[in-house]
Design a protein around this motif. Structure first.
Motif, PDB file in Angstrom:
ATOM      1  N   ALA A 104       0.831  -1.209   0.000  1.00 55.02           N
ATOM      2  CA  ALA A 104       0.000   0.000   0.000  1.00 55.02           C
ATOM      3  C   ALA A 104       0.865   1.258   0.000  1.00 55.02           C
ATOM      4  O   ALA A 104       1.929   1.299   0.622  1.00 55.02           O
ATOM      5  CB  ALA A 104      -0.922   0.006   1.212  1.00 55.02           C
ATOM      6  N   THR A 105       0.383   2.289  -0.702  1.00 54.70           N
ATOM      7  CA  THR A 105       1.003   3.612  -0.656  1.00 54.70           C
ATOM      8  C   THR A 105       0.642   4.278   0.673  1.00 54.70           C
ATOM      9  O   THR A 105      -0.466   4.097   1.172  1.00 54.70           O
ATOM     10  CB  THR A 105       0.503   4.457  -1.842  1.00 54.70           C
ATOM     11  OG1 THR A 105       1.052   3.927  -3.050  1.00 54.70           O
ATOM     12  CG2 THR A 105       0.890   5.919  -1.710  1.00 54.70           C
ATOM     13  N   PRO A 106       1.558   5.041   1.283  1.00 54.52           N
ATOM     14  CA  PRO A 106       1.243   5.726   2.546  1.00 54.52           C
ATOM     15  C   PRO A 106      -0.032   6.555   2.432  1.00 54.52           C
ATOM     16  O   PRO A 106      -0.333   7.129   1.384  1.00 54.52           O
ATOM     17  CB  PRO A 106       2.473   6.611   2.780  1.00 54.52           C
ATOM     18  CG  PRO A 106       3.586   5.896   2.094  1.00 54.52           C
ATOM     19  CD  PRO A 106       2.966   5.264   0.881  1.00 54.52           C
ATOM     20  N   ALA A 107      -0.776   6.633   3.521  1.00 53.67           N
ATOM     21  CA  ALA A 107      -2.058   7.351   3.546  1.00 53.67           C
ATOM     22  C   ALA A 107      -1.878   8.800   3.109  1.00 53.67           C
ATOM     23  O   ALA A 107      -0.938   9.482   3.520  1.00 53.67           O
ATOM     24  CB  ALA A 107      -2.656   7.293   4.949  1.00 53.67           C
ATOM     25  N   GLY A 108      -2.802   9.257   2.268  1.00 54.37           N
ATOM     26  CA  GLY A 108      -2.803  10.642   1.816  1.00 54.37           C
ATOM     27  C   GLY A 108      -1.734  10.987   0.811  1.00 54.37           C
ATOM     28  O   GLY A 108      -1.560  12.163   0.480  1.00 54.37           O
ATOM     29  N   LYS A 109      -1.019   9.992   0.264  1.00 52.77           N
ATOM     30  CA  LYS A 109       0.081  10.243  -0.667  1.00 52.77           C
ATOM     31  C   LYS A 109      -0.231   9.698  -2.055  1.00 52.77           C
ATOM     32  O   LYS A 109      -1.010   8.762  -2.228  1.00 52.77           O
ATOM     33  CB  LYS A 109       1.374   9.590  -0.162  1.00 52.77           C
ATOM     34  CG  LYS A 109       1.861  10.098   1.179  1.00 52.77           C
ATOM     35  CD  LYS A 109       2.317  11.546   1.095  1.00 52.77           C
ATOM     36  CE  LYS A 109       2.911  12.018   2.405  1.00 52.77           C
ATOM     37  NZ  LYS A 109       3.340  13.445   2.334  1.00 52.77           N
ATOM     38  N   LEU A 150      -6.869   9.570  -0.123  1.00 54.62           N
ATOM     39  CA  LEU A 150      -6.648  10.393  -1.321  1.00 54.62           C
ATOM     40  C   LEU A 150      -7.029   9.582  -2.547  1.00 54.62           C
ATOM     41  O   LEU A 150      -6.622   8.429  -2.693  1.00 54.62           O
ATOM     42  CB  LEU A 150      -5.174  10.806  -1.418  1.00 54.62           C
ATOM     43  CG  LEU A 150      -4.801  11.700  -2.604  1.00 54.62           C
ATOM     44  CD1 LEU A 150      -5.442  13.078  -2.460  1.00 54.62           C
ATOM     45  CD2 LEU A 150      -3.276  11.847  -2.708  1.00 54.62           C
ATOM     46  N   VAL A 151      -7.824  10.171  -3.415  1.00 51.57           N
ATOM     47  CA  VAL A 151      -8.205   9.516  -4.666  1.00 51.57           C
ATOM     48  C   VAL A 151      -7.741  10.375  -5.823  1.00 51.57           C
ATOM     49  O   VAL A 151      -7.492  11.572  -5.671  1.00 51.57           O
ATOM     50  CB  VAL A 151      -9.729   9.270  -4.748  1.00 51.57           C
ATOM     51  CG1 VAL A 151     -10.172   8.272  -3.693  1.00 51.57           C
ATOM     52  CG2 VAL A 151     -10.499  10.578  -4.603  1.00 51.57           C
ATOM     53  N   GLY A 180      -1.030  16.067  -5.793  1.00 48.44           N
ATOM     54  CA  GLY A 180      -1.050  15.285  -7.019  1.00 48.44           C
ATOM     55  C   GLY A 180      -0.097  15.844  -8.056  1.00 48.44           C
ATOM     56  O   GLY A 180       0.358  16.986  -7.956  1.00 48.44           O
ATOM     57  N   HIS A 181       0.201  15.049  -9.054  1.00 50.49           N
ATOM     58  CA  HIS A 181       1.144  15.445 -10.100  1.00 50.49           C
ATOM     59  C   HIS A 181       0.526  16.475 -11.043  1.00 50.49           C
ATOM     60  O   HIS A 181      -0.697  16.622 -11.113  1.00 50.49           O
ATOM     61  CB  HIS A 181       1.573  14.219 -10.898  1.00 50.49           C
ATOM     62  CG  HIS A 181       0.435  13.605 -11.692  1.00 50.49           C
ATOM     63  ND1 HIS A 181      -0.478  12.730 -11.144  1.00 50.49           N
ATOM     64  CD2 HIS A 181       0.058  13.765 -13.000  1.00 50.49           C
ATOM     65  CE1 HIS A 181      -1.357  12.365 -12.063  1.00 50.49           C
ATOM     66  NE2 HIS A 181      -1.056  12.984 -13.196  1.00 50.49           N
TER      67      HIS A 181
END
Length: 241
Positions: A104-109, A150-151, A180-181
């Motif tokens: 999993a990616t870290p929360a909110g990242k 984060l979505v 976001g990018h």
């Protein structure tokens, strides 16, 4: 793997290198060109279609993607893997590649990756007399993965820019402090066009550098298209390097 081994890749389809064998050219269609993995997704789909007239062998790898001090860096990783990692596609056929999240990616990242698809040259048929050069293709597709909370639709860039000089060259440095990018296309600076299509990306929490071939100032206006519905326009920030 360092950025010295894999060059910066901004285009969705990138012509990579020449090889010394000759063969019929292939045409591979890839979709979607912007796959994502939201926090609840276990996998995403990437489709390859061979629209050429010869069998295509493709190697599929996924690298971690970072931007440090305006430089692109790619690292080996096992957070997301491609299955299968090697495919053979006959003319007119399609192949599904599953992009499987293993960690999993870290929360909110927002985490960024590059999917590299390398065409493997097929050996010439026994007894054939082929001459000349053939092209080995490399295709590069960005992949973004989101942590809990984060979505993709809510991840937004927060951009600023300034001008710097390095090794006698003037650079446009763009910083992104958002979640976001930023995908920059149709970019103009001081009314002069830097790119009529895709200029490049600035990842979340990162900085990217773009060379300038004309003099510019932070008093000028920079504008860019970030998506089909969103644009960005800004004066520069006075900074010295």
């Amino acid at each position: 793997m360092s950025h010295s081994l894999i060059r910066p890749l901004f285009l969705t389809l990138l012509l990579c290198s020449l090889v010394s064998t000759a063969r019929a050219g292939n045409s591979v269609m890839i979709w979607p060109i912007d796959p994502i993995l939201d926090s609840d997704d276990k996998a995403a789909e990437l489709w390859l279609e061979n629209r050429g007239d010869a069998t295509t062998l493709m190697q599929v790898r996924i690298f971690g993607w970072r931007q440090l001090n305006g430089n692109e860096q790619y690292q080996n990783q096992q957070d997301v893997v491609a299955s299968p990692p090697m495919v053979r596609i006959e003319p007119g056929k399609r192949q599904l590649i599953r992009l499987i999240k293993q960690r999993a990616t870290p929360a909110g990242k927002e985490s960024a990756y590059r999917i590299l698809l390398d065409e493997i040259p097929a050996p010439p048929a026994p007894g054939s007399k082929q001459a000349g050069l053939a092209f080995q293709m490399r295709y590069s597709v960005p992949l973004f993965v989101y942590g809990q909370g984060l979505v993709a639709r809510n991840a937004k860039p927060q951009l600023s820019w300034h001008i710097a000089k390095r090794d006698g060259r003037q650079l446009l440095l763009i910083d992104n402090r958002g979640s976001g990018h930023a995908r920059l296309s149709n970019v103009t600076l001081a009314g002069r066009q830097l790119s009529s299509s895709l200029l490049g990306y600035v990842l979340a929490g990162s900085q990217n550098a773009f060379p300038l071939n004309f003099p510019a100032s932070v008093r000028d206006t920079l504008s860019a298209q970030l998506s089909t519905t969103r644009s960005w326009q800004s004066k520069g920030s006075p900074q010295a390097e």
